[in-house]
Motif scaffolding. Sequence first.
Motif, mmCIF file in Angstrom:
data_model
loop_
_atom_site.group_PDB
_atom_site.id
_atom_site.type_symbol
_atom_site.label_atom_id
_atom_site.label_comp_id
_atom_site.label_asym_id
_atom_site.label_seq_id
_atom_site.Cartn_x
_atom_site.Cartn_y
_atom_site.Cartn_z
ATOM 1 N N ASP A 531 -63.229 -20.508 -33.887
ATOM 2 C CA ASP A 531 -64.126 -20.817 -35.010
ATOM 3 C C ASP A 531 -64.771 -19.538 -35.555
ATOM 4 O O ASP A 531 -64.930 -19.378 -36.765
ATOM 5 C CB ASP A 531 -65.206 -21.812 -34.580
ATOM 6 N N TYR A 532 -65.146 -18.660 -34.611
ATOM 7 C CA TYR A 532 -65.778 -17.415 -35.051
ATOM 8 C C TYR A 532 -64.766 -16.508 -35.770
ATOM 9 O O TYR A 532 -65.107 -15.832 -36.746
ATOM 10 C CB TYR A 532 -66.378 -16.676 -33.858
ATOM 11 N N LEU A 533 -63.508 -16.507 -35.286
ATOM 12 C CA LEU A 533 -62.464 -15.743 -35.971
ATOM 13 C C LEU A 533 -62.277 -16.255 -37.395
ATOM 14 O O LEU A 533 -62.105 -15.481 -38.334
ATOM 15 C CB LEU A 533 -61.139 -15.844 -35.206
ATOM 16 N N GLU A 539 -65.456 -14.315 -44.170
ATOM 17 C CA GLU A 539 -66.396 -13.275 -44.605
ATOM 18 C C GLU A 539 -65.640 -12.060 -45.151
ATOM 19 O O GLU A 539 -66.013 -11.488 -46.178
ATOM 20 C CB GLU A 539 -67.295 -12.864 -43.445
ATOM 21 N N PHE A 540 -64.595 -11.652 -44.424
ATOM 22 C CA PHE A 540 -63.797 -10.510 -44.877
ATOM 23 C C PHE A 540 -63.151 -10.797 -46.234
ATOM 24 O O PHE A 540 -63.059 -9.922 -47.096
ATOM 25 C CB PHE A 540 -62.711 -10.172 -43.850
ATOM 26 N N GLU A 611 -63.226 0.950 -48.289
ATOM 27 C CA GLU A 611 -63.862 -0.210 -47.668
ATOM 28 C C GLU A 611 -62.959 -1.443 -47.790
ATOM 29 O O GLU A 611 -62.835 -2.234 -46.845
ATOM 30 C CB GLU A 611 -65.218 -0.465 -48.338
ATOM 31 N N TRP A 612 -62.306 -1.591 -48.930
ATOM 32 C CA TRP A 612 -61.388 -2.728 -49.150
ATOM 33 C C TRP A 612 -60.216 -2.674 -48.166
ATOM 34 O O TRP A 612 -59.824 -3.685 -47.587
ATOM 35 C CB TRP A 612 -60.874 -2.680 -50.589
ATOM 36 N N ARG A 613 -59.687 -1.475 -47.967
ATOM 37 C CA ARG A 613 -58.576 -1.311 -47.030
ATOM 38 C C ARG A 613 -58.986 -1.698 -45.614
ATOM 39 O O ARG A 613 -58.241 -2.365 -44.885
ATOM 40 C CB ARG A 613 -58.087 0.144 -47.035
ATOM 41 N N GLU A 614 -60.175 -1.281 -45.209
ATOM 42 C CA GLU A 614 -60.653 -1.582 -43.853
ATOM 43 C C GLU A 614 -60.798 -3.087 -43.651
ATOM 44 O O GLU A 614 -60.373 -3.639 -42.632
ATOM 45 C CB GLU A 614 -61.984 -0.875 -43.605
ATOM 46 N N LEU A 615 -61.379 -3.762 -44.644
ATOM 47 C CA LEU A 615 -61.590 -5.213 -44.530
ATOM 48 C C LEU A 615 -60.273 -5.993 -44.509
ATOM 49 O O LEU A 615 -60.101 -6.907 -43.699
ATOM 50 C CB LEU A 615 -62.470 -5.703 -45.693
ATOM 51 N N THR A 616 -59.364 -5.643 -45.410
ATOM 52 C CA THR A 616 -58.092 -6.376 -45.463
ATOM 53 C C THR A 616 -57.260 -6.105 -44.207
ATOM 54 O O THR A 616 -56.534 -6.994 -43.742
ATOM 55 C CB THR A 616 -57.281 -5.991 -46.717
ATOM 56 N N TYR A 622 -56.073 -8.691 -37.326
ATOM 57 C CA TYR A 622 -56.854 -9.224 -36.210
ATOM 58 C C TYR A 622 -57.322 -10.661 -36.407
ATOM 59 O O TYR A 622 -56.832 -11.575 -35.730
ATOM 60 C CB TYR A 622 -58.035 -8.297 -35.918
ATOM 61 N N THR A 623 -58.241 -10.868 -37.322
ATOM 62 C CA THR A 623 -58.856 -12.198 -37.365
ATOM 63 C C THR A 623 -57.879 -13.300 -37.761
ATOM 64 O O THR A 623 -57.920 -14.404 -37.211
ATOM 65 C CB THR A 623 -60.064 -12.205 -38.330
ATOM 66 N N ASN A 624 -56.963 -13.017 -38.684
ATOM 67 C CA ASN A 624 -55.945 -14.012 -39.037
ATOM 68 C C ASN A 624 -54.858 -14.107 -37.972
ATOM 69 O O ASN A 624 -54.475 -15.195 -37.550
ATOM 70 C CB ASN A 624 -55.297 -13.674 -40.381
#
Length: 649
Positions: A531-533, A539-540, A611-616, A622-624
């Motif tokens: 759920d947290y992932l 959020e990302f 910043e966009w590169r880091e988030l994507t 990881y999260t996906n």
Amino acid sequence: MNKPNRLILIDGSAYIFRAYYALPPMSRNDGTPINAVFGFTNMLVKLIEDYQEDKMIVVFDAARKNFRNNIYPDYKANRGDTPEDLIPQFELIKRCVEAFNIKQLELDGYEADDIIASYTKLATTKKIDSLIVSSDKDLMQLVNENVSMLDPMKNKNISIDQVIEKFGVEPKKVIFIQALTGDKVDNIPGAPGIGPKTALELIKQYGDIDGLLKNAKNIKQEKRRKVILESEKDIRTSLELVKLKDNIDLPINIEEIISYSEIKKQNQKLFDFLNEQGFKSIADRLKNNSYIVNSEAIEKKESNKQNKYLLLNSKKILENIISNILKKGYCAIDTETNSLNIEKAKLIGVSLCYDEACSYYIPINHLSKETSKKIEEQLDEDYVLEKLKVICENPSILKIGQNIKYDLRILNKYNISINSVADTMLMSYALDNGRIKHNMDDLAFNHLQHNTIKFKEIVGSGKNKITFDYVELNTAVDYAAEDALITLRLFNLLFPRVKKEKNEFIYQEIDLPLINVLSSMEKNGIKVDKDYLKKLSDEFEKESKSLEKKIYNLSKKEFNIGSPKQLGEILFLNLKIPGGKKTKSGTFSTDSSTLNDLASRGHNIASFVLEWRELTKLKSTYTNALQEQVDKNNRVHTSYGLANTLTGR
């Protein structure tokens, strides 16, 4: 409609010379030199292994003069005589190609390069991609989206980017550079004093040879202007010499050129040729290689002598083998499954070997390709597992594996524990770390001079790939039983070295105990909060969308932020930010160091892109990705490598 097979065009003449100069002198028993023949044969075997599903033809230069000598009588006139010990090898190499049943072609009046050029042009009209096996720079003018090259000595692919990196221009303009620089080896005159750097400047400025000669009077540098004006005839002649002829009337049409998988024949011709040359190592290599020959190509008596791999589907024989293993006190063991993902894998069969003279494969869950039902010629799974349990859980029996952690985990799924183990992969890791790889194929080749049956040969590739449970039993037995036999042979070779070279502490006290530790960690998995992932991914996504809007506001247009090419054009062309540097491929560099430099100079768009590169990256990697790997207990199961690091454990 199926896509036509790619056309593999082998520049035979060029490779003959490379093989000759790369290998030390070699001779047959009768004194005939064969070093180039040996190198060429090995190259051909490797190409067939890699491109067996593609059309293949070998092209040679004709021995006599060609049409270029009519244009320029001194073409290649400065070349020395062919080495005396190479001359008899030409005919042997052509016999080699014939022995493999591969098409070959040479045409009077033309060079191999012209034949290759004509084939690539014809293939393109038939919507067939071409691969030219050569490193010859003269062939690089042919490279495009449908045509690439392969340097067989370096196993290096040459595409448009590599041609641009070498010459500074796209492939179709390579001939303009060559026409200006000339070629001392081929005695092509060019323009005296014009080197690659100057030639590149001129072609970039004027586009081509016609543009250059038309504007030669406008060249500012006096010396350069004079050379170009005085060398016009030689430049135009050179252009004709380097330009490949692509409209030859080819006597072998593309439809006649078929893939090796189609032309592979069940006869002794290939082995007769190899034996005549004394190429025992190549012959031995091919006997286990279904890419090159069918099993019937080797006499049955020799096959039976060399490959003692037996299918075990008799209870009586299995009980005898278990009894013999109990007496011996050791055996090599290897499991076959339908997946490398241990959590999803199903046991398909088990191989056992306790004597280098023979190895056994016990099929359990092989399926029919037609019905997907379990085939009958197999022992019952529960019965086999019961017998395996007798040896696997007996601490007095040494179980030898190659990366035995995998087998341990598979059998553990069936409530069988393995204790008292040895691992040939870890022995190699303790002995030769940093010098060789530790997988079975490399160990077998390096230590036993044996080429193993490759997994891809058995299950296929691409859309035709199957899982191991659908492999026919008579095919599966050779692959699976070989693994167990090679494992035992490696153990008998490596374990004495572990003792002799005083590596017992590292192997016995550090590496072996880790097998159970890591197996337990893999089995338990790592608990994650799904759920947290999901929350983090959302959020990302929200933050990256917000950044996209900021970037588009600054760029005044929408574009693919993940495309370095589009980003570079936005930054340095549209926004005219100074300091843009192009890479060898001709696009602007937009790596992190470039963007950080721009950000430090106050360009907000660079900061937003970083910043966009880091988030994507966080979201996709990881999260996906972790959400997709989570099991029903919210745990992620990974595989830990025991023999991967070069330094430290």
